[in-house]
Design an enzyme around this catalytic site. Structure first.
Site, mmCIF file in Angstrom:
data_model
loop_
_atom_site.group_PDB
_atom_site.id
_atom_site.type_symbol
_atom_site.label_atom_id
_atom_site.label_comp_id
_atom_site.label_asym_id
_atom_site.label_seq_id
_atom_site.Cartn_x
_atom_site.Cartn_y
_atom_site.Cartn_z
ATOM 1 N N PRO A 161 0.791 -1.229 0.000
ATOM 2 C CA PRO A 161 0.000 0.000 0.000
ATOM 3 C C PRO A 161 0.826 1.282 0.000
ATOM 4 O O PRO A 161 1.857 1.372 0.672
ATOM 5 C CB PRO A 161 -0.826 -0.101 1.292
ATOM 6 N N ASN A 162 0.333 2.227 -0.771
ATOM 7 C CA ASN A 162 0.872 3.588 -0.885
ATOM 8 C C ASN A 162 2.184 3.681 -1.655
ATOM 9 O O ASN A 162 2.672 4.778 -1.914
ATOM 10 C CB ASN A 162 1.013 4.248 0.505
ATOM 11 N N ARG A 215 4.818 10.950 -2.677
ATOM 12 C CA ARG A 215 4.558 10.756 -1.254
ATOM 13 C C ARG A 215 5.788 11.081 -0.389
ATOM 14 O O ARG A 215 6.879 10.565 -0.670
ATOM 15 C CB ARG A 215 4.224 9.264 -1.116
ATOM 16 N N TYR A 257 10.968 9.059 1.283
ATOM 17 C CA TYR A 257 10.973 8.019 0.238
ATOM 18 C C TYR A 257 11.640 8.445 -1.064
ATOM 19 O O TYR A 257 11.724 7.641 -2.000
ATOM 20 C CB TYR A 257 9.533 7.553 -0.021
ATOM 21 N N ASN A 305 8.025 -5.387 -0.542
ATOM 22 C CA ASN A 305 7.889 -4.248 0.373
ATOM 23 C C ASN A 305 6.396 -4.182 0.681
ATOM 24 O O ASN A 305 5.605 -3.702 -0.147
ATOM 25 C CB ASN A 305 8.379 -2.953 -0.273
ATOM 26 N N ALA A 332 2.919 -0.640 5.073
ATOM 27 C CA ALA A 332 2.439 -0.690 6.454
ATOM 28 C C ALA A 332 1.920 -2.074 6.853
ATOM 29 O O ALA A 332 1.878 -2.399 8.048
ATOM 30 C CB ALA A 332 1.359 0.365 6.664
ATOM 31 N N HIS A 373 3.869 -4.299 9.300
ATOM 32 C CA HIS A 373 3.783 -4.168 10.755
ATOM 33 C C HIS A 373 2.510 -4.784 11.328
ATOM 34 O O HIS A 373 2.346 -4.805 12.549
ATOM 35 C CB HIS A 373 3.858 -2.685 11.134
ATOM 36 N N ASP A 417 1.806 -15.555 6.887
ATOM 37 C CA ASP A 417 1.401 -16.950 6.660
ATOM 38 C C ASP A 417 1.554 -17.334 5.192
ATOM 39 O O ASP A 417 1.952 -18.465 4.872
ATOM 40 C CB ASP A 417 -0.060 -17.165 7.091
ATOM 41 N N GLU A 429 12.390 -9.334 2.426
ATOM 42 C CA GLU A 429 11.610 -8.148 2.819
ATOM 43 C C GLU A 429 12.471 -6.911 2.613
ATOM 44 O O GLU A 429 13.629 -6.895 3.043
ATOM 45 C CB GLU A 429 11.236 -8.282 4.303
ATOM 46 N N HIS A 444 12.634 -2.436 2.671
ATOM 47 C CA HIS A 444 12.057 -1.120 2.975
ATOM 48 C C HIS A 444 12.970 -0.045 2.414
ATOM 49 O O HIS A 444 14.201 -0.169 2.489
ATOM 50 C CB HIS A 444 11.893 -0.930 4.491
ATOM 51 N N SER A 497 12.959 3.164 3.512
ATOM 52 C CA SER A 497 13.461 3.905 4.672
ATOM 53 C C SER A 497 14.045 2.940 5.697
ATOM 54 O O SER A 497 13.760 1.735 5.669
ATOM 55 C CB SER A 497 12.319 4.707 5.306
ATOM 56 N N ARG A 500 12.721 5.123 12.745
ATOM 57 C CA ARG A 500 11.439 5.835 12.692
ATOM 58 C C ARG A 500 10.560 5.477 13.901
ATOM 59 O O ARG A 500 11.069 5.024 14.920
ATOM 60 C CB ARG A 500 10.771 5.542 11.340
ATOM 61 N N ARG A 552 6.965 1.029 13.663
ATOM 62 C CA ARG A 552 7.588 0.513 12.436
ATOM 63 C C ARG A 552 8.762 -0.431 12.737
ATOM 64 O O ARG A 552 9.368 -0.999 11.839
ATOM 65 C CB ARG A 552 8.089 1.664 11.556
#
Ligand code: DQA
Length: 140
Positions: free
Chosen positions: A9-10, A17, A22, A71, A74, A77, A84, A95, A97, A99, A104, A108
């Site tokens: 998302p986002n 953004r 970012y 990635n 959110a 978290h 799963d 995984e 990220h 940032s 932060r 996070r």
């Protein structure tokens, strides 16, 4: 290698953004450069703001691809369901990220999905994805 990149998302708003966190590159432009640099590899890309669609993509690619770079935004978290899904497949997952999530807010610092992943890369901007890609290529 056949690698699936998944953004949650986002992350469709990269370049627009919160640029101070970012950066100002949009993902598609940057991905084209990555594809040129890694022309011997197949880099497929999927983005969704919807948790179930991310899970479906993990299932769809998780038995046939050489690697998945995710990635989860959110959902990292919060999502036991994505954790799963990653635990259920055979393909190794990294995984990432953009940032450094550990610099932060405290919420996070916790990843629900990290324990299902082969490794985690955070804090290198869009290069986090390249480092994840190298982790698959150089593990060969
Ligand atoms: C992010 C970090 C997350 O905490 C955040 O919710 C994002 C982006 C990153 O790439 O730095 O959406 O995953």
């Amino acid at each position: 290698m056949k690698i699936q990149l998944i953004n949650g998302p986002n992350l469709n708003l990269l370049g627009i953004r919160e640029k101070s966190i970012y950066g100002d590159s949009d993902f598609n432009t940057w991905l084209e450069q990555l594809r040129q640099q890694y022309a011997n590899h197949q880099l497929d890309y999927f983005q969704s703001n919807i948790e179930g669609e991310l899970i479906n993509k993990v299932h769809e690619t998780g038995f046939s691809y050489d690697g998945i770079i995710i990635n989860a935004g959110a959902y990292t978290h919060t999502s036991i369901a994505i954790a799963d899904a990653i635990a259920a497949i055979n393909t190794p997952v990294v995984e990432v990220h953009i940032s450094n999530v550990h610099k932060r807010e405290a919420f996070r610092h916790k990843s629900m999905i990290a324990s299902s992943c082969a490794g985690v890369i955070a804090g290198f901007g869009l290069n986090s994805y390249r480092l994840a890609l190298d982790s698959f290529i150089y593990a060969q």
